[in-house]
Design a protein around this motif. Sequence first.
Motif, PDB file in Angstrom:
ATOM      1  N   LEU A 194       0.763  -1.180  -0.460  1.00  0.00           N
ATOM      2  CA  LEU A 194       0.306  -0.072   0.101  1.00  0.00           C
ATOM      3  C   LEU A 194       0.983   1.093   0.076  1.00  0.00           C
ATOM      4  O   LEU A 194       0.586   1.906  -1.017  1.00  0.00           O
ATOM      5  CB  LEU A 194      -1.155   0.122   1.334  1.00  0.00           C
ATOM      6  CG  LEU A 194      -1.764   1.106   1.161  1.00  0.00           C
ATOM      7  CD1 LEU A 194      -3.230   0.493  -0.036  1.00  0.00           C
ATOM      8  CD2 LEU A 194      -2.617   0.821   2.557  1.00  0.00           C
ATOM      9  N   LYS A 195       2.181   1.029   0.263  1.00  0.00           N
ATOM     10  CA  LYS A 195       2.886   2.187   0.565  1.00  0.00           C
ATOM     11  C   LYS A 195       3.663   2.963  -0.220  1.00  0.00           C
ATOM     12  O   LYS A 195       3.694   3.578  -1.044  1.00  0.00           O
ATOM     13  CB  LYS A 195       3.831   2.046   2.034  1.00  0.00           C
ATOM     14  CG  LYS A 195       4.635   2.810   1.945  1.00  0.00           C
ATOM     15  CD  LYS A 195       5.941   2.788   2.241  1.00  0.00           C
ATOM     16  CE  LYS A 195       7.384   3.428   2.752  1.00  0.00           C
ATOM     17  NZ  LYS A 195       8.534   3.776   3.583  1.00  0.00           N
ATOM     18  N   ARG A 196       4.049   1.724  -1.550  1.00  0.00           N
ATOM     19  CA  ARG A 196       4.410   1.589  -3.027  1.00  0.00           C
ATOM     20  C   ARG A 196       3.726   2.489  -4.061  1.00  0.00           C
ATOM     21  O   ARG A 196       4.035   3.099  -3.970  1.00  0.00           O
ATOM     22  CB  ARG A 196       4.944   0.469  -3.584  1.00  0.00           C
ATOM     23  CG  ARG A 196       6.428  -0.037  -1.999  1.00  0.00           C
ATOM     24  CD  ARG A 196       6.902  -1.344  -3.109  1.00  0.00           C
ATOM     25  NE  ARG A 196       6.146  -2.238  -3.490  1.00  0.00           N
ATOM     26  CZ  ARG A 196       6.176  -3.320  -2.452  1.00  0.00           C
ATOM     27  NH1 ARG A 196       6.384  -3.503  -0.895  1.00  0.00           N
ATOM     28  NH2 ARG A 196       4.235  -4.119  -2.797  1.00  0.00           N
ATOM     29  N   GLU A 197       2.284   1.546  -3.354  1.00  0.00           N
ATOM     30  CA  GLU A 197       1.194   1.996  -4.789  1.00  0.00           C
ATOM     31  C   GLU A 197       0.706   3.371  -4.572  1.00  0.00           C
ATOM     32  O   GLU A 197      -0.170   4.022  -5.175  1.00  0.00           O
ATOM     33  CB  GLU A 197       0.050   0.795  -4.967  1.00  0.00           C
ATOM     34  CG  GLU A 197       1.312  -0.144  -5.656  1.00  0.00           C
ATOM     35  CD  GLU A 197       2.219   0.230  -6.790  1.00  0.00           C
ATOM     36  OE1 GLU A 197       1.612   0.822  -7.588  1.00  0.00           O
ATOM     37  OE2 GLU A 197       3.124  -0.535  -7.257  1.00  0.00           O
ATOM     38  N   TYR A 198       0.517   3.504  -3.016  1.00  0.00           N
ATOM     39  CA  TYR A 198      -0.699   4.377  -2.417  1.00  0.00           C
ATOM     40  C   TYR A 198      -0.564   4.964  -1.378  1.00  0.00           C
ATOM     41  O   TYR A 198      -0.954   5.014  -0.312  1.00  0.00           O
ATOM     42  CB  TYR A 198      -1.912   3.697  -2.375  1.00  0.00           C
ATOM     43  CG  TYR A 198      -2.864   3.355  -3.565  1.00  0.00           C
ATOM     44  CD1 TYR A 198      -3.666   3.961  -4.310  1.00  0.00           C
ATOM     45  CD2 TYR A 198      -2.981   2.224  -3.752  1.00  0.00           C
ATOM     46  CE1 TYR A 198      -3.979   3.624  -6.106  1.00  0.00           C
ATOM     47  CE2 TYR A 198      -3.388   1.272  -4.964  1.00  0.00           C
ATOM     48  CZ  TYR A 198      -4.281   2.352  -5.957  1.00  0.00           C
ATOM     49  OH  TYR A 198      -4.159   2.040  -7.261  1.00  0.00           O
ATOM     50  N   PRO A 199       1.162   5.766  -1.649  1.00  0.00           N
ATOM     51  CA  PRO A 199       1.714   6.369  -0.537  1.00  0.00           C
ATOM     52  C   PRO A 199       0.344   7.872   0.956  1.00  0.00           C
ATOM     53  O   PRO A 199       1.034   7.689   1.035  1.00  0.00           O
ATOM     54  CB  PRO A 199       2.289   7.361  -0.784  1.00  0.00           C
ATOM     55  CG  PRO A 199       2.121   7.351  -2.636  1.00  0.00           C
ATOM     56  CD  PRO A 199       1.827   6.100  -2.777  1.00  0.00           C
ATOM     57  N   SER A 200      -0.591   8.418  -0.413  1.00  0.00           N
ATOM     58  CA  SER A 200      -1.116   8.982   0.463  1.00  0.00           C
ATOM     59  C   SER A 200      -2.387   8.223   1.337  1.00  0.00           C
ATOM     60  O   SER A 200      -3.336   9.047   1.758  1.00  0.00           O
ATOM     61  CB  SER A 200      -2.113   9.816  -0.553  1.00  0.00           C
ATOM     62  OG  SER A 200      -2.747   8.622  -1.142  1.00  0.00           O
ATOM     63  N   VAL A 201      -2.748   7.089   1.566  1.00  0.00           N
ATOM     64  CA  VAL A 201      -3.183   6.629   2.568  1.00  0.00           C
ATOM     65  C   VAL A 201      -3.061   5.692   3.919  1.00  0.00           C
ATOM     66  O   VAL A 201      -1.756   5.279   3.400  1.00  0.00           O
ATOM     67  CB  VAL A 201      -3.831   5.177   1.429  1.00  0.00           C
ATOM     68  CG1 VAL A 201      -4.875   4.372   2.103  1.00  0.00           C
ATOM     69  CG2 VAL A 201      -4.855   5.470   0.162  1.00  0.00           C
ATOM     70  N   PRO A 202      -3.052   6.408   4.352  1.00  0.00           N
ATOM     71  CA  PRO A 202      -3.007   6.707   6.236  1.00  0.00           C
ATOM     72  C   PRO A 202      -2.596   4.936   6.284  1.00  0.00           C
ATOM     73  O   PRO A 202      -3.507   4.363   6.118  1.00  0.00           O
ATOM     74  CB  PRO A 202      -3.573   7.035   6.821  1.00  0.00           C
ATOM     75  CG  PRO A 202      -4.451   8.174   6.281  1.00  0.00           C
ATOM     76  CD  PRO A 202      -4.623   7.284   4.490  1.00  0.00           C
ATOM     77  N   ARG A 203      -1.602   4.558   7.150  1.00  0.00           N
ATOM     78  CA  ARG A 203      -1.399   2.737   7.303  1.00  0.00           C
ATOM     79  C   ARG A 203      -1.196   2.624   9.228  1.00  0.00           C
ATOM     80  O   ARG A 203       0.080   3.928   9.936  1.00  0.00           O
ATOM     81  CB  ARG A 203      -0.131   2.215   6.309  1.00  0.00           C
ATOM     82  CG  ARG A 203      -0.164   1.842   5.442  1.00  0.00           C
ATOM     83  CD  ARG A 203       1.306   1.897   4.562  1.00  0.00           C
ATOM     84  NE  ARG A 203       1.332   3.212   4.498  1.00  0.00           N
ATOM     85  CZ  ARG A 203       2.332   3.316   4.688  1.00  0.00           C
ATOM     86  NH1 ARG A 203       3.391   2.766   5.841  1.00  0.00           N
ATOM     87  NH2 ARG A 203       3.227   5.027   4.854  1.00  0.00           N
ATOM     88  N   ALA A 204      -2.011   1.322   9.302  1.00  0.00           N
ATOM     89  CA  ALA A 204      -1.130   1.616  11.411  1.00  0.00           C
ATOM     90  C   ALA A 204      -1.784   0.214  10.789  1.00  0.00           C
ATOM     91  O   ALA A 204      -1.969  -0.996  10.355  1.00  0.00           O
ATOM     92  CB  ALA A 204      -3.026   1.997  11.620  1.00  0.00           C
ATOM     93  N   TYR A 205      -0.287  -0.283  12.155  1.00  0.00           N
ATOM     94  CA  TYR A 205       0.870  -1.853  11.744  1.00  0.00           C
ATOM     95  C   TYR A 205      -0.594  -2.124  13.034  1.00  0.00           C
ATOM     96  O   TYR A 205       0.215  -1.941  14.347  1.00  0.00           O
ATOM     97  CB  TYR A 205       2.222  -1.661  11.795  1.00  0.00           C
ATOM     98  CG  TYR A 205       2.481  -0.901  11.159  1.00  0.00           C
ATOM     99  CD1 TYR A 205       3.859  -1.465  10.072  1.00  0.00           C
ATOM    100  CD2 TYR A 205       2.311   0.747  10.276  1.00  0.00           C
ATOM    101  CE1 TYR A 205       3.536  -1.477   9.017  1.00  0.00           C
ATOM    102  CE2 TYR A 205       2.932   1.236   8.699  1.00  0.00           C
ATOM    103  CZ  TYR A 205       3.126   0.186   7.725  1.00  0.00           C
ATOM    104  OH  TYR A 205       3.651   0.877   7.417  1.00  0.00           O
TER     105      TYR A 205
END
Length: 306
Positions: A194-205
């Motif tokens: 997701l980071k590679r393809e859609y970096p604007s989408v926030p991520r939580a681990y």
Amino acid sequence: MHKSLQTINLLRREGDDVRVYGHRGARGVLPENSLESFEYLADLGIEAVEFDIQLSADGELVLMHDPLLPDYYVRDSAGEWLTAPGPKIIDTALGELRTYDIGRSRPQSAYAERYPEQQALDGVRIPTLKMVFDWLKQHPKMLANIEVKSYANREDWSAAPEVLAASLGQLITQAELQNEVVVSSFDWRVLHALKREYPSVPRAYLTYFDRPDAPMQPNIFSGSPWMGGLELSADYESVVSLIAAEGGVAWCPYFGDLTAAALNTAHSAGLAVNVWTVNDPGDIARLRQLGVDGIITDYPERVVRK
């Protein structure tokens, strides 16, 4: 439209209280991962919801936690309980999935005993993520934590991480909901994609540390396939540095794994800390006092009541 996730996460909790996330909607109160449970949250004034997604056989993102349809709360089109778990979500088309009813716990099942207060309903269908996004646009104050179900130890249980990330990222950006959602997963490979393809989408681990006789699959340990090639450098608190380096906005640990030192480290790194799944009033009070940013719970009213 409410303030951006950058503000929500980097500034973490606002004031003296935590953000309440209804787990799978409100699993302790209404059928899990259902629009009915989401409406309950909105009526209660809760402004954050957590739910699970997977891909169907025909490429539709649907709300479901288990990789196979669970026999403990799913009935077929004739109203009969499933006799065993299955079929797999990834092997079943949306049309068939929508014929099942997810509104009642099987009587005398362990699930029914665990959630005795859950209201039984009829005619509750498995929602698609598109349906949820339509619902979110009617509730502009609601923040959605979308947990992607993916399995580093069972490739036959879900679509590939890259496929899941691409399908979800495309749907989020098309709906222009980057500021209304955060994507989480135990399978960090999904988050890397997701980071590679859609970096604007926030991520939580999401994290669950290894332990003796672990009751569920841990994802944080040396050599873990769930971490997508990342490695712990010293101790468990180093996971925070990994998440921050990946550009995550939040760390979501199992509440029993969280220490005050780890919380402080996460906050120093600019991460929000949202703990799961907290249902006991004593634990809720302790974690609120500790200073977590969000509490993910099956019983949102227990967190709202102080």
